[in-house]
Design an enzyme around this catalytic site. Sequence first.
Site, PDB file in Angstrom:
ATOM      1  N   GLY A 208       0.658  -1.265   0.060  1.00  0.00           N
ATOM      2  CA  GLY A 208       0.188   0.005   0.013  1.00  0.00           C
ATOM      3  C   GLY A 208       0.791   1.366  -0.053  1.00  0.00           C
TER       4      GLY A 208
ATOM      5  N   GLU B 298     -11.068  -2.260  29.017  1.00  0.00           N
ATOM      6  CA  GLU B 298     -10.523  -1.131  28.485  1.00  0.00           C
ATOM      7  C   GLU B 298     -10.135  -0.276  29.397  1.00  0.00           C
ATOM      8  OE1 GLU B 298      -9.982  -0.978  25.243  1.00  0.00           O
ATOM      9  OE2 GLU B 298     -10.915  -3.029  25.004  1.00  0.00           O
TER      10      GLU B 298
END
Length: 635
Positions: free
Chosen positions: A204, A424
């Site tokens: 990419g 988290e």
Amino acid sequence: MNNKNNNRRIISINQILMWVAIFAVAVFLFNRPGSQKQTLDYSDFKTKVASGEVSDLTVAPGVITGTLKEAEGKETAFKTVRMEDPDLVRELTAHKIAYKAQADNSWVGNILFNVAWIVLLIGLWWFVFIRPQRSDGKSAMNFARSKAKMQDPSKQNITFKDVAGVEEAKEELQDIIKFLKNPKKFHKLGGKLPKGVLLYGAPGTGKTLLAKAVAGEAGVAFFSASASEFVEMFVGVGAARVRDLFDQAKKNSPAIIFIDELDAVGRRRFAGIGGGHDEREQTLNQLLIELDGFESKQGIILMASTNRPDVLDPALIRPGRFDRHVSVPAPDLKGREEILKVHAKKVKLAPEVDLKTVAKGTPGFVGADLANVINEAAILAARADKDAVENSDMDEAVERVLAGPQKKSRIISEKERKIIAAHEVGHTVVARLTNHSDPVHKVTIIPRGQALGYTLQLPLEDKFLTSKSEILDKICILLAGRASEEIVFGEITSGASDDLNKATAYARKMIMELGMSENIGPIALPDGEEGEVFLGRDLSRHRHYSEDLSKRIDAEITDTLRAAYARAKEIITSRRAQFDALVERLLEKEVVEAAEIDEILGLAPRKENVPQSGSSAEKESGSKQPAPAEQAELF
Ligand code: ADP
Ligand code: ZN
């Protein structure tokens, strides 16, 4: 050696099938009952025998055929079903009608008839299902033809201005362009050119684009093929396709042949157990033959791309073959801004959007990601019926590209939501309270891509050097998710598996490659080819260190991870009240941003005292390879 012409004719399965189908149709038509022959009743037939109106009879067990004499001397073929009639032969003899007997061969006809049907069905199946998949236009008719796509120079409109952030690579490709523009002149002046240019860099980064742009700048034809297309299941097909590709290009010279993913065929030979005669190797050999066989004065330049130059067969990169190597690195801050600018031309941006800010928020993104960001942002803006792409679209697009689209619809039980939130917040709190970590941007429990939730950290800058403290903090942050599950619920889940993988990889790299462990010492023990299974080679290769050292390394890795886990637990426990408050807030709002995180944790906003560009560090180290993944990270 006559190697070159060996596989000249690969018989095309397609063609065989076509002829078989034609044959089948012919047999089918020929055998169709009653075709062109008049059918008589047996009684009619007997009458005609008696009146002598038939001749040339063929008497088979089930059927009698012959010629029927009609009025005005007209003759037609006829047939009739034969009945049990012991007197027939006598009658025929009496009326002097010529006849011959025929053995029973109807089973041949039957088989042919059935085979015809089967072949017809297979043919139909082939044309309906198989052909369209293989098909890119005319090449579908022939297996051995290369599936290379040719781009007409007149329609070729990609030039260097479409490729941004890779100035050095462009510079290095200038003389290739000059050569392609006028190969003869170049040759007369004695210019010696590489035949093959190898573009290497992460996926990419714009290697294909760059090759196309070279063709565009020079105004020559561009043939591209992916090396993986050469590796087909039939031995010899790949080699034939390589030949065909070169033949096509030679007919259209000057031209560029571009081979994507060269490593798919270009890996070192003799790498696997028993290797040596596989399809890939034959293809590689053919490629080498073609490389040696054409003169650069024919006006053809071979370009190829790979993200694994290290695994290529040394024969490929020898002088006279792919001897020019051009690095196409991931873009830096300025490069990212320029790439964004190139792609932003295609969309309408609101005046508020500052691409420089977007570039700052996308460290580690390559050209393809950035093109994607602009594209996603445009789609989001269009979906919301906006006239132009706004900052909010850009932010959302960046996150989408980073982690896949938000999945608001995924149903998660309340219990699981709580576990995810605690997990988290564990990452968040530890990330916020360790000194060598990147700033926390936000934490969320809205699932995205594969992740059920994540803490987003964005580095302040592109970094080219990573310190030991930074790696240790990173490991600690990664393990903090699991740690908080244990602290809050006394039970751990599978949710940390990705974290564990990453943490272990960091620890391993730190100890074995970066020589950062005191116990093991400043030593680099490369771990072989990451992720590559090269059985034969791995088995035969000697480990460069002893059994004893190997045990100590294992122990050191375990210790490092254990210590980091303990530290994470300690940090969380020491801030338990704030931790719980943040979990509450997250469950309520699903997303908590940096400022609010700081407020809940009772911390002054982190002062961002780091310089805005990593270029000084880059120059000092002389190395452009960023140390372990310095990009935005999700946990
Ligand atoms: P690679 O061949 O290195 O994998 P590509 O050339 O296929 O990457 O890039 C894919 C797409 O990403 C391109 O078509 C282009 O839209 C975008 N892109 C990649 N690198 C750049 C760049 N340096 N400048 C502009 N666009 C880029
Ligand atoms: Zn996690």
